[in-house]
Design a protein around this motif. Structure first.
Motif, short mmCIF file in Angstrom:
data_model
loop_
_atom_site.label_atom_id
_atom_site.label_comp_id
_atom_site.label_asym_id
_atom_site.label_seq_id
_atom_site.Cartn_x
_atom_site.Cartn_y
_atom_site.Cartn_z
N GLU A 1 0.84 -1.19 0.00
CA GLU A 1 0.00 0.00 0.00
C GLU A 1 0.88 1.24 0.00
O GLU A 1 1.70 1.42 0.90
N LEU A 2 0.72 2.07 -1.03
CA LEU A 2 1.38 3.37 -1.06
C LEU A 2 0.43 4.34 -0.38
O LEU A 2 -0.68 4.58 -0.87
N LEU A 3 0.84 4.86 0.75
CA LEU A 3 -0.05 5.67 1.57
C LEU A 3 -0.33 7.03 0.96
O LEU A 3 -1.40 7.59 1.16
N HIS A 4 0.61 7.57 0.22
CA HIS A 4 0.44 8.88 -0.42
C HIS A 4 1.07 8.85 -1.80
O HIS A 4 2.17 9.37 -1.99
N PRO A 5 0.40 8.22 -2.79
CA PRO A 5 0.99 8.18 -4.14
C PRO A 5 1.29 9.58 -4.65
O PRO A 5 0.50 10.50 -4.45
N GLU A 6 2.46 9.73 -5.25
CA GLU A 6 2.87 11.04 -5.74
C GLU A 6 2.20 11.41 -7.05
O GLU A 6 1.98 12.56 -7.34
N ASP B 1 -0.94 10.31 -10.13
CA ASP B 1 -2.17 9.57 -10.37
C ASP B 1 -1.92 8.26 -11.12
O ASP B 1 -2.73 7.35 -11.06
N ASN C 1 -1.84 2.65 -5.91
CA ASN C 1 -1.79 2.84 -4.47
C ASN C 1 -2.04 1.55 -3.69
O ASN C 1 -1.74 1.48 -2.51
N PRO D 1 -5.53 5.42 -7.84
CA PRO D 1 -6.41 6.41 -7.22
C PRO D 1 -7.60 6.79 -8.10
O PRO D 1 -8.67 7.12 -7.60
N GLY E 1 4.90 5.87 6.92
CA GLY E 1 4.22 7.03 6.35
C GLY E 1 4.17 7.05 4.83
O GLY E 1 3.52 7.89 4.24
N GLU E 2 4.86 6.09 4.18
CA GLU E 2 4.91 6.06 2.72
C GLU E 2 4.40 4.74 2.13
O GLU E 2 3.53 4.73 1.28
#
Length: 102
Positions: free
Chosen positions: A7-12, A14, A18, A38, A71-72
């Motif tokens: 799981e990518l918590l905050h994809p950079e 689109d 994620n 996303p 966090g990432e």
């Protein structure tokens, strides 16, 4: 077989998945993968879907925690049944990840 989710918590971007569900063989290499984005799109690779060249040829480490970045990125084992459900949903729903919730 083993099953994992990344799981990518905050994809950079689109165009960056994620959620990535992977099925691993006895050498811990991917045999099937489902990616969710996303935007709601999803793609499946391996098995009946073909495109095995997209699968990661490098084996996953025994200790999945080594892939975590607080966090990432979070990587953890999941039950086989969860992977099968996700795999089947990816085959059945052209509307992708969000369609699993309707």
């Amino acid at each position: 077989m083993e099953y994992v989710i990344k799981e990518l918590l905050h994809p950079e971007e689109d165009d960056e998945a994620n959620f990535i569900y992977s099925e691993l063989d006895s050498q811990r290499r991917e045999t099937r993968r489902v990616e969710f984005y996303p935007s709601g799109m999803c793609f499946a690779y391996g098995g009946d879907m073909g495109q095995d060249e997209v699968l990661n040829p490098a084996p996953f480490p025994e200790d999945l925690r080594t892939l975590n970045r607080p966090g990432e990125v979070e990587v953890r084992a999941i039950p086989r049944q969860l992977f099968i459900e996700v795999w089947n949903q990816a085959q059945e729903r052209p509307d992708g990840f969000m369609g699993m919730f309707y």
